[in-house]
Design a protein around this motif. Structure first.
Motif, mmCIF file in Angstrom:
data_model
loop_
_atom_site.group_PDB
_atom_site.id
_atom_site.type_symbol
_atom_site.label_atom_id
_atom_site.label_comp_id
_atom_site.label_asym_id
_atom_site.label_seq_id
_atom_site.Cartn_x
_atom_site.Cartn_y
_atom_site.Cartn_z
ATOM 1 N N MET A 55 0.824 -1.201 0.000
ATOM 2 C CA MET A 55 0.000 0.000 0.000
ATOM 3 C C MET A 55 0.863 1.258 0.000
ATOM 4 O O MET A 55 0.532 2.261 -0.643
ATOM 5 N N LEU A 56 2.001 1.211 0.709
ATOM 6 C CA LEU A 56 2.943 2.334 0.682
ATOM 7 C C LEU A 56 3.479 2.540 -0.727
ATOM 8 O O LEU A 56 3.515 3.675 -1.239
ATOM 9 N N ILE A 57 3.899 1.453 -1.381
ATOM 10 C CA ILE A 57 4.418 1.551 -2.747
ATOM 11 C C ILE A 57 3.345 2.098 -3.688
ATOM 12 O O ILE A 57 3.601 2.975 -4.521
ATOM 13 N N GLY A 58 2.120 1.578 -3.562
ATOM 14 C CA GLY A 58 1.031 2.043 -4.423
ATOM 15 C C GLY A 58 0.737 3.510 -4.235
ATOM 16 O O GLY A 58 0.496 4.241 -5.215
ATOM 17 N N ARG A 59 0.753 3.976 -2.990
ATOM 18 C CA ARG A 59 0.488 5.390 -2.713
ATOM 19 C C ARG A 59 1.568 6.283 -3.319
ATOM 20 O O ARG A 59 1.279 7.328 -3.919
ATOM 21 N N ILE A 60 2.832 5.838 -3.202
ATOM 22 C CA ILE A 60 3.921 6.642 -3.769
ATOM 23 C C ILE A 60 3.840 6.656 -5.290
ATOM 24 O O ILE A 60 4.073 7.696 -5.930
ATOM 25 N N ALA A 76 13.690 1.880 -13.900
ATOM 26 C CA ALA A 76 14.205 3.063 -13.208
ATOM 27 C C ALA A 76 13.116 3.722 -12.359
ATOM 28 O O ALA A 76 13.386 4.217 -11.258
ATOM 29 N N ILE A 77 11.892 3.716 -12.863
ATOM 30 C CA ILE A 77 10.781 4.295 -12.089
ATOM 31 C C ILE A 77 10.564 3.496 -10.809
ATOM 32 O O ILE A 77 10.336 4.071 -9.731
ATOM 33 N N LYS A 78 10.625 2.177 -10.908
ATOM 34 C CA LYS A 78 10.469 1.344 -9.713
ATOM 35 C C LYS A 78 11.547 1.651 -8.684
ATOM 36 O O LYS A 78 11.296 1.641 -7.474
ATOM 37 N N GLU A 79 12.756 1.935 -9.148
ATOM 38 C CA GLU A 79 13.847 2.273 -8.238
ATOM 39 C C GLU A 79 13.584 3.611 -7.548
ATOM 40 O O GLU A 79 13.850 3.769 -6.346
ATOM 41 N N VAL A 80 13.064 4.582 -8.311
ATOM 42 C CA VAL A 80 12.704 5.880 -7.717
ATOM 43 C C VAL A 80 11.642 5.692 -6.639
ATOM 44 O O VAL A 80 11.736 6.252 -5.538
ATOM 45 N N VAL A 81 10.619 4.900 -6.952
ATOM 46 C CA VAL A 81 9.543 4.642 -5.995
ATOM 47 C C VAL A 81 10.083 3.958 -4.742
ATOM 48 O O VAL A 81 9.725 4.315 -3.610
ATOM 49 N N LYS A 82 10.956 2.970 -4.937
ATOM 50 C CA LYS A 82 11.542 2.251 -3.802
ATOM 51 C C LYS A 82 12.337 3.197 -2.907
ATOM 52 O O LYS A 82 12.257 3.126 -1.672
ATOM 53 N N ASN A 83 13.115 4.109 -3.508
ATOM 54 C CA ASN A 83 13.911 5.061 -2.730
ATOM 55 C C ASN A 83 13.018 6.022 -1.948
ATOM 56 O O ASN A 83 13.298 6.355 -0.790
ATOM 57 N N LYS A 84 11.930 6.477 -2.587
ATOM 58 C CA LYS A 84 10.999 7.365 -1.889
ATOM 59 C C LYS A 84 10.314 6.630 -0.739
ATOM 60 O O LYS A 84 10.078 7.205 0.342
ATOM 61 N N ALA A 85 9.995 5.360 -0.953
ATOM 62 C CA ALA A 85 9.382 4.559 0.105
ATOM 63 C C ALA A 85 10.337 4.402 1.284
ATOM 64 O O ALA A 85 9.937 4.518 2.453
ATOM 65 N N GLU A 86 11.607 4.142 1.002
ATOM 66 C CA GLU A 86 12.599 4.002 2.062
ATOM 67 C C GLU A 86 12.754 5.308 2.846
ATOM 68 O O GLU A 86 12.861 5.291 4.087
ATOM 69 N N VAL A 108 11.495 -5.203 9.360
ATOM 70 C CA VAL A 108 11.226 -5.808 8.062
ATOM 71 C C VAL A 108 9.929 -5.225 7.526
ATOM 72 O O VAL A 108 8.943 -5.108 8.262
ATOM 73 N N THR A 109 9.924 -4.843 6.260
ATOM 74 C CA THR A 109 8.683 -4.425 5.605
ATOM 75 C C THR A 109 8.101 -5.624 4.883
ATOM 76 O O THR A 109 8.811 -6.341 4.174
ATOM 77 N N ILE A 110 6.803 -5.868 5.090
ATOM 78 C CA ILE A 110 6.211 -7.053 4.470
ATOM 79 C C ILE A 110 4.872 -6.734 3.822
ATOM 80 O O ILE A 110 4.234 -5.714 4.113
ATOM 81 N N SER A 111 4.475 -7.624 2.933
ATOM 82 C CA SER A 111 3.143 -7.616 2.339
ATOM 83 C C SER A 111 2.794 -9.057 2.000
ATOM 84 O O SER A 111 3.665 -9.838 1.615
ATOM 85 N N THR A 112 1.534 -9.403 2.156
ATOM 86 C CA THR A 112 1.093 -10.749 1.796
ATOM 87 C C THR A 112 0.615 -10.833 0.350
ATOM 88 O O THR A 112 0.201 -11.900 -0.106
ATOM 89 N N GLU A 113 0.676 -9.722 -0.383
ATOM 90 C CA GLU A 113 0.292 -9.748 -1.793
ATOM 91 C C GLU A 113 1.281 -10.603 -2.590
ATOM 92 O O GLU A 113 2.465 -10.722 -2.230
ATOM 93 N N ALA A 114 0.790 -11.162 -3.708
ATOM 94 C CA ALA A 114 1.583 -12.134 -4.476
ATOM 95 C C ALA A 114 2.928 -11.578 -4.941
ATOM 96 O O ALA A 114 3.937 -12.286 -4.954
ATOM 97 N N ASP A 115 2.984 -10.297 -5.332
ATOM 98 C CA ASP A 115 4.216 -9.728 -5.866
ATOM 99 C C ASP A 115 5.250 -9.430 -4.780
ATOM 100 O O ASP A 115 6.365 -9.005 -5.096
ATOM 101 N N TYR A 116 4.894 -9.641 -3.525
ATOM 102 C CA TYR A 116 5.791 -9.267 -2.426
ATOM 103 C C TYR A 116 6.127 -10.443 -1.526
ATOM 104 O O TYR A 116 6.517 -10.257 -0.376
#
Length: 385
Positions: A55-60, A76-86, A108-116
């Motif tokens: 949900m954090l990743i989706g919001r960002i 590269a966009i995913k990397e930007v999103v990951k850095n903003k999330a961190e 630890v950051t976790i999610s039970t969604e399939a992609d995570y």
């Protein structure tokens, strides 16, 4: 009086990741963390679990301005999103945690969604590591046995249980004296299956049919040096490809999966003999330990924590037999050095060889991610034959 570490092996302290500016810690939680940082909880490891990372990743991603993404590809966009999330995690979660708990509490950051799903693997790895550091070794093994996320830790637990309970006993322990080799294998079988902690209410993995499948597999080993000892072992993602292909071909509801379960004549000769240590017997015991562990790893990947069915078990056996892994494992056992005496070899070389082969074929996270791309399939029950 028991100290905390003798009553608890680890604590997961779970928080939903708040929005920017939101409050992470309540007063009661702050008091608990102060107890930990003051040492009043002893050596019990505390792992902070930050949930709903997706949900954090989706919001960002939704709030990402065009300037930040301009000219960037998807990676590269995913990397930007990951850095903003961190960065947001540091401000809203990690900073407050360190203020009350000090720097040594892992999070630890976790999610039970399939992609995570890899986030759950990370949580299990950290937990097992911390329990192993601060508790008795048996507690870390039980952590690995209890979890149903990380097959690599199941391999590790199989090795630890084997070393303590029966591997050396094969060479000298009176527990096997005057018993048939089938009785000895029964002991190995129960211990190895129990480590994997499958959802197996019908006890299919303890059935005579499954045991016979494994015995037939071991019976194919050619005792003595391999015919091609210079053969290069090529594993890589070959097991992943084999599983994906066989699952696609056999996992549908059409035809039953056929796996021979009749006991062969040669098997009957050696399996029911009274146990006597020899080079041939030693190789077969090594093969049974290794093949059963790797079949269970394959079943673990196929079953995806579902309740086990006979169809799923036969599918796992077929996947393993058809993969390069089974033949290569046999070759590694056959290449086993014959320089030492039987007892010396059981105490050193044979144990090392078992560990080497099991670790070599342990599925890692990259391979797990590849396998998760395969479509989910239903595996209804069906007769053994």
């Amino acid at each position: 009086m028991l100290t905390p570490e003798h009553q608890l092996h680890a604590i997961w302290l779970c928080f939903e990741i708040p929005r920017a500016g939101g409050r992470l810690l309540e007063t009661g939680t702050e008091d608990f963390l102060k107890l930990k940082s003051s040492g009043k909880l002893g050596n019990v490891p505390v792992i902070v679990v930050l949930t709903k990372y997706d949900m954090l990743i989706g919001r960002i991603e939704r709030n990402l301005d065009e300037t930040s993404a301009n000219g960037l590809n998807d990676k590269a966009i995913k990397e930007v999103v990951k850095n903003k999330a961190e960065a947001e995690l540091q401000n809203t979660c990690i900073g407050p945690l360190k203020q009350f708990a000090g720097p040594d509490i892992p999070y630890v950051t976790i999610s039970t969604e399939a992609d995570y799903k890899q986030t759950l693997v990370h949580l299990i790895e950290i937990t097992e590591s911390r329990v192993g550091r601060y508790s008795a070794p048996e507690a870390a093994v039980m952590t690995s046995i209890a979890q149903r996320v990380h097959p690599g830790l199941k391999i590790k637990a199989s090795i630890e249980v084997g070393k303590k309970r029966y591997w050396k006993a094969l060479g000298s322990c009176p527990m096997f004296k005057n018993r048939s080799m089938w009785d000895c294998l029964r002991v190995l079988h129960i211990d190895i299956v129990d480590v994997w902690n499958f959802r197996d209410p019908h006890k299919y993995l303890h059935s005579q049919e499954f045991r016979t499948m494994m015995m037939n597999m071991v019976d194919k080993i050619e005792v003595g040096p391999a015919t091609n000892p210079t053969k290069t072992m090529a594993f890589g993602l070959s097991m992943v490809g084999t599983i994906a292909a066989i699952v696609s071909a056999l996992a549908g509801p059409a035809a039953p999966i056929v796996v021979p379960i009749a006991v062969g004549a040669v098997l009957a000769v050696w399996a029911y003999d009274v146990y006597q240590i020899s080079h041939a017997v030693l190789q077969r015991f090594m093969a049974y330990i290794i093949h059963l562990t790797l079949v269970l790893q394959t079943l673990y990947l196929i079953s995806e924590s579902q309740e086990l069915t006979r169809r799923a078990i036969k599918l796992a056996v077929n996947c393993y037999i058809e993969s390069p892994m089974s033949g290569e494992a046999n070759t590694r056992i056959q290449d086993y050095d014959d320089q030492l005496t039987i007892v010396d070899r059981m105490d050193s070389d044979a144990l090392d060889k078992i560990v080497e082969v099991m670790q070599f074929y342990s599925i890692d996270e990259a391979q797990m991610s590849k396998l998760r791309e395969k479509p989910h399939v239903d595996l209804p029950d069906e007769p053994w034959s």
